[in-house]
Design an enzyme around this catalytic site. Structure first.
Site, PDB file in Angstrom:
ATOM      1  N   GLY A  46      -2.665   0.198   0.686  1.00  0.00           N
ATOM      2  CA  GLY A  46      -1.920   1.443   0.836  1.00  0.00           C
ATOM      3  C   GLY A  46      -2.851   2.617   0.599  1.00  0.00           C
ATOM      4  N   CYS A  91      -5.968   0.492  -7.863  1.00  0.00           N
ATOM      5  CA  CYS A  91      -5.867   1.736  -7.109  1.00  0.00           C
ATOM      6  C   CYS A  91      -7.257   2.133  -6.628  1.00  0.00           C
ATOM      7  CB  CYS A  91      -5.284   2.834  -8.005  1.00  0.00           C
ATOM      8  SG  CYS A  91      -5.107   4.415  -7.160  1.00  0.00           S
ATOM      9  N   LEU A  92      -7.336   2.522  -5.377  1.00  0.00           N
ATOM     10  CA  LEU A  92      -8.630   2.935  -4.818  1.00  0.00           C
ATOM     11  C   LEU A  92      -9.165   4.174  -5.534  1.00  0.00           C
ATOM     12  CD1 LEU A  92      -7.794   2.374  -1.041  1.00  0.00           C
ATOM     13  CD2 LEU A  92      -9.239   0.936  -2.496  1.00  0.00           C
ATOM     14  N   GLU A 134       2.420   4.510  -3.875  1.00  0.00           N
ATOM     15  CA  GLU A 134       1.969   5.616  -2.999  1.00  0.00           C
ATOM     16  C   GLU A 134       2.832   6.865  -3.202  1.00  0.00           C
ATOM     17  OE1 GLU A 134      -0.769   4.952  -2.042  1.00  0.00           O
ATOM     18  OE2 GLU A 134      -0.698   2.764  -1.912  1.00  0.00           O
ATOM     19  N   HIS A 137       1.655   8.710  -6.079  1.00  0.00           N
ATOM     20  CA  HIS A 137       0.490   9.557  -5.759  1.00  0.00           C
ATOM     21  C   HIS A 137       0.948  10.920  -5.219  1.00  0.00           C
ATOM     22  CE1 HIS A 137      -3.138   7.178  -6.339  1.00  0.00           C
ATOM     23  NE2 HIS A 137      -2.683   6.160  -5.624  1.00  0.00           N
TER      24      HIS A 137
HETATM   25  O1  GNR Z   1      -5.120  -1.564  -2.499  1.00  0.00           O
HETATM   26  C1  GNR Z   1      -4.239  -1.411  -3.361  1.00  0.00           C
HETATM   27  N1  GNR Z   1      -3.693  -2.504  -3.950  1.00  0.00           N
HETATM   28  C2  GNR Z   1      -2.552  -2.455  -4.742  1.00  0.00           C
HETATM   29  C3  GNR Z   1      -2.230  -3.594  -5.477  1.00  0.00           C
HETATM   30  C4  GNR Z   1      -1.106  -3.604  -6.257  1.00  0.00           C
HETATM   31  C5  GNR Z   1      -0.281  -2.498  -6.302  1.00  0.00           C
HETATM   32  C6  GNR Z   1      -0.586  -1.369  -5.593  1.00  0.00           C
HETATM   33  C7  GNR Z   1      -1.722  -1.339  -4.802  1.00  0.00           C
HETATM   34  S1  GNR Z   1      -2.094   0.081  -3.879  1.00  0.00           S
HETATM   35  C8  GNR Z   1      -3.829  -0.046  -3.749  1.00  0.00           C
HETATM   36  C9  GNR Z   1      -4.373   1.022  -2.828  1.00  0.00           C
HETATM   37  C10 GNR Z   1      -4.122   2.382  -3.439  1.00  0.00           C
HETATM   38  O2  GNR Z   1      -4.738   2.831  -4.360  1.00  0.00           O
HETATM   39  N2  GNR Z   1      -3.134   3.053  -2.953  1.00  0.00           N
HETATM   40  O3  GNR Z   1      -2.801   4.246  -3.484  1.00  0.00           O
HETATM   41 NI    NI Z   2      -3.461   4.186  -5.549  1.00  0.00          NI
END
Ligand code: GNR
Ligand code: NI
Length: 172
Positions: A46, A91-92, A134, A137
């Site tokens: 995501g 989270c990225l 998301e 965020h």
């Molecule tokens: O890549 C992502 N993996 C994930 C794993 C478990 C719960 C949420 C996520 S979202 C994350 C990508 C991201 O940071 N999206 O904002």
């Molecule tokens: Ni995230």
């Protein structure tokens, strides 16, 4: 198409509350394409526009193994939540850290699709968790906000320290 730069915690821009999208046009669709490319390259399941420093209510997600289920949600609103699910989240914008977070197990949501159409859908399990992550965020919230202050500060300090090392390596 382009891969966009992902902001990292504790960047204060990640705390911005995103504003609703007013028009769904070619320019917005080009941004959506760049967000998918950025998410798949990362790789992630995501990506919220907030993470690429665009503070509009827009997110992309794909929890499939083969990039076969892309979702683009504009102005998403959660209408109903049901049940509880605990997932190990990452989270990225918080690279290298994972922690269990409690979310609703099922959600019903409304959003505008990339052709400007109104959509209602239900999501469960990982896709539902991803949408909730998301949408957080878009409200300036990160999964580390569900952890204790001590854990969040430890992650913050380590990421700031890592960033300093990256900067000094880059100028050598
Ligand atoms: O890549 C992502 N993996 C994930 C794993 C478990 C719960 C949420 C996520 S979202 C994350 C990508 C991201 O940071 N999206 O904002
Ligand atoms: Ni995230």
């Amino acid at each position: 198409m382009a891969i966009l730069t992902i902001l990292e915690f504790p960047d204060p821009r990640l705390r911005t509350r995103a504003v609703p999208v007013e028009v769904v046009d070619d320019k917005l669709n080009a941004l959506i394409d760049d967000m998918f490319e950025t998410m798949y390259a990362a790789p992630g399941i995501g990506l919220a526009a907030s993470q690429v420093d665009v503070h509009k209510r827009l997110l992309v997600a794909d929890v499939s193994a083969d990039q076969s289920e892309p979702h683009a949600l504009i102005n998403p609103v959660i209408l109903e939540k049901d049940g509880v699910i605990v997932t190990e989240e990452g989270c990225l914008s918080v690279p290298g850290y994972y922690a269990e977070v409690e979310r609703a197990e099922h959600i019903r949501l409304r959003f505008v699709g990339r052709d400007g159409e109104d959509v209602e859908m239900e999501a469960s399990g990982l896709l539902g968790v991803c949408f909730q992550h998301e949408i957080d965020h878009l409200d300036g919230k990160l999964f580390v906000d569900y952890l204790s202050e001590a854990k969040r500060q430890r992650i913050r300090k380590r990421l700031v320290r890592d960033k300093r090392h990256q900067v000094s390596a880059a100028i050598m």
